[in-house]
Enzyme design. Structure first.
Site, PDB file in Angstrom:
ATOM      1  N   LEU A   1      -8.398  -7.455  -2.423  1.00  0.00           N
ATOM      2  CA  LEU A   1      -6.948  -7.582  -2.359  1.00  0.00           C
ATOM      3  C   LEU A   1      -6.439  -7.465  -0.928  1.00  0.00           C
ATOM      4  CD1 LEU A   1      -5.927  -5.344  -5.409  1.00  0.00           C
ATOM      5  CD2 LEU A   1      -5.620  -7.818  -5.247  1.00  0.00           C
TER       6      LEU A   1
ATOM      7  N   VAL B   1      -9.504  -2.660  -0.333  1.00  0.00           N
ATOM      8  CA  VAL B   1      -8.939  -2.511  -1.668  1.00  0.00           C
ATOM      9  C   VAL B   1      -9.327  -3.735  -2.500  1.00  0.00           C
ATOM     10  CG1 VAL B   1      -6.813  -2.208  -3.004  1.00  0.00           C
ATOM     11  CG2 VAL B   1      -7.027  -1.120  -0.769  1.00  0.00           C
TER      12      VAL B   1
ATOM     13  N   LYS C   1      -9.530   1.443  -4.177  1.00  0.00           N
ATOM     14  CA  LYS C   1      -9.554   1.661  -2.729  1.00  0.00           C
ATOM     15  C   LYS C   1     -10.888   2.325  -2.391  1.00  0.00           C
ATOM     16  CE  LYS C   1      -6.737   3.750   0.973  1.00  0.00           C
ATOM     17  NZ  LYS C   1      -5.452   4.389   1.289  1.00  0.00           N
TER      18      LYS C   1
ATOM     19  N   ASP D   1       3.883   8.103   6.341  1.00  0.00           N
ATOM     20  CA  ASP D   1       3.490   6.746   6.723  1.00  0.00           C
ATOM     21  C   ASP D   1       4.272   5.709   5.923  1.00  0.00           C
ATOM     22  OD1 ASP D   1       2.123   4.963   8.308  1.00  0.00           O
ATOM     23  OD2 ASP D   1       0.275   5.008   7.126  1.00  0.00           O
TER      24      ASP D   1
HETATM   25  P1  ADP Z   1      -4.799   2.057   4.246  1.00  0.00           P
HETATM   26  O1  ADP Z   1      -4.769   3.543   4.178  1.00  0.00           O
HETATM   27  O2  ADP Z   1      -6.077   1.564   4.811  1.00  0.00           O
HETATM   28  O3  ADP Z   1      -3.574   1.469   4.905  1.00  0.00           O
HETATM   29  P2  ADP Z   1      -3.629   1.365   1.659  1.00  0.00           P
HETATM   30  O4  ADP Z   1      -3.752   2.375   0.584  1.00  0.00           O
HETATM   31  O5  ADP Z   1      -2.320   1.260   2.335  1.00  0.00           O
HETATM   32  O6  ADP Z   1      -4.811   1.568   2.723  1.00  0.00           O
HETATM   33  O7  ADP Z   1      -4.024  -0.060   1.047  1.00  0.00           O
HETATM   34  C1  ADP Z   1      -4.095  -1.186   1.911  1.00  0.00           C
HETATM   35  C2  ADP Z   1      -3.398  -2.377   1.278  1.00  0.00           C
HETATM   36  O8  ADP Z   1      -4.055  -2.711   0.034  1.00  0.00           O
HETATM   37  C3  ADP Z   1      -1.925  -2.156   0.905  1.00  0.00           C
HETATM   38  O9  ADP Z   1      -1.070  -2.424   2.010  1.00  0.00           O
HETATM   39  C4  ADP Z   1      -1.741  -3.164  -0.228  1.00  0.00           C
HETATM   40  O10 ADP Z   1      -1.497  -4.463   0.280  1.00  0.00           O
HETATM   41  C5  ADP Z   1      -3.108  -3.152  -0.922  1.00  0.00           C
HETATM   42  N1  ADP Z   1      -3.110  -2.193  -2.065  1.00  0.00           N
HETATM   43  C6  ADP Z   1      -3.319  -0.873  -1.985  1.00  0.00           C
HETATM   44  N2  ADP Z   1      -3.241  -0.278  -3.195  1.00  0.00           N
HETATM   45  C7  ADP Z   1      -2.969  -1.268  -4.072  1.00  0.00           C
HETATM   46  C8  ADP Z   1      -2.736  -1.301  -5.503  1.00  0.00           C
HETATM   47  N3  ADP Z   1      -2.805  -0.196  -6.232  1.00  0.00           N
HETATM   48  N4  ADP Z   1      -2.468  -2.500  -6.078  1.00  0.00           N
HETATM   49  C9  ADP Z   1      -2.399  -3.624  -5.324  1.00  0.00           C
HETATM   50  N5  ADP Z   1      -2.588  -3.657  -3.990  1.00  0.00           N
HETATM   51  C10 ADP Z   1      -2.880  -2.496  -3.354  1.00  0.00           C
HETATM   52 MG    MG Z   2      -1.596   1.522   4.246  1.00  0.00          MG
HETATM   53 MG    MG Z   3      -3.779   5.096   4.918  1.00  0.00          MG
END
Ligand code: ADP
Ligand code: MG
Ligand code: MG
Length: 271
Positions: free
Chosen positions: A13, A21, A36, A130
């Site tokens: 994703l 993810v 994740k 954040d």
């Molecule tokens: P990081 O800590 O590396 O920034 P995130 O938790 O923000 O990781 O996840 C990165 C990206 O993955 C998000 O910006 C979003 O686009 C996608 N994403 C994260 N969690 C989900 C979810 N539960 N469903 C769909 N997309 C997700």
């Molecule tokens: Mg993020």
């Molecule tokens: Mg993060």
């Protein structure tokens, strides 16, 4: 049993700073989840690894309709996998980049939900730290402003004096950048940046050079450009200005925001 036995990977994703993810499917129920996967080697020093477990423990604690649900955790020597509720319409950044304009009514509806979510989070003694469009997931195909807040990777408890200066350039509260103590008010500032962007289509602290973004962000130097804020009500501008107050003492709490006359328009505005 293990993760690979329980889930089938469908596609990637997105990739974040520390991991990727994936969209996955439960092998038995065929229900879809977002997973994740965090590689432990990315968190080599113990401080970061502690931060990783922090994300898990904070997310485990939270229960709110606008906060991503954590269902399960898998861990082996190399990785930690968080099985999360799948939110299927991308994140708010991609929507902003597509320049699908938010109407004032949509901005208000979204803001009200965002501050309700922050009121809950802050009542649990947690600062997200954040808040930015990448970390707000769109949960509905129609524009009813349904969203889920994700990424508690930098989140911390108010009472623990984690004095890390972490956050995202352009969104981080100036008191964090200045090395001062900070509180839940830091999230109010970041929410103000997001609402500024949704209202005008442009970020308040902008430069092509990232050091300059940081400098403007730290000095809290921004203005309401006549062009981008054309037709925006003085009340909206005053509201955003309050959220972006450089002094956290003068910034409203989420609870106070929800009493603000601007938010009350969200329930009855027709435009
Ligand atoms: P990081 O800590 O590396 O920034 P995130 O938790 O923000 O990781 O996840 C990165 C990206 O993955 C998000 O910006 C979003 O686009 C996608 N994403 C994260 N969690 C989900 C979810 N539960 N469903 C769909 N997309 C997700
Ligand atoms: Mg993020
Ligand atoms: Mg993060």
């Amino acid at each position: 049993t293990g993760f690979k036995h329980d889930y089938a990977k469908i596609k990637k994703l997105d990739s974040g700073k520390f991991g990727k993810v994936y969209l996955c499917e439960d092998s038995v129920s065929h229900e879809q989840f977002a997973v994740k996967r965090l590689k432990k080697e990315m968190f080599k020093d113990t401080k970061n690894l502690r931060q990783l477990y922090n994300e898990v423990s904070i997310l485990r604690k939270l229960k709110h309709p606008n906060i991503i649900k954590l269902f399960k955790i898998y861990e082996d020597n190399a990785t930690i996998s968080l099985v999360l509720e799948y939110v299927p319409y991308g994140n708010l950044l991609s929507r902003i980049q597509k320049r699908i304009k938010f109407t004032p009514k949509e901005v208000m509806t979204f803001s009200k939900k965002l501050f309700e979510t922050l009121r809950y989070l802050h009542s649990q003694g947690i600062i997200h730290k954040d808040l930015k469009p990448e970390n707000i997931l769109i949960a509905s195909s129609i524009s009813d402003c349904e969203f889920k807040l994700c990424d508690f990777g930098l989140a911390c408890y108010v009472d623990k004096s984690l004095r890390s200066k972490s956050g995202s350039p352009g969104y981080i509260a100036p008191e964090i950048l200045r090395g001062n103590s900070y509180s839940t008010k830091a999230d109010i500032f970041s929410a103000g940046v997001i609402i500024y962007i949704l209202t005008s289509g442009i970020p308040p602290f902008y430069s092509k050079k990232s050091e300059k973004v940081m400098k403007k962000n730290k000095d809290c130097k921004f203005s309401f450009s006549k062009n981008e804020f054309k037709g925006i009500s003085p009340l909206s501008i005053q509201f955003i200005n309050e959220l972006l107050n450089p002094d956290p003492a003068f910034r409203p709490t989420a609870e106070q925001v929800l009493q603000h006359s601007w938010i009350h328009l969200a329930c009855c505005s027709e435009s």
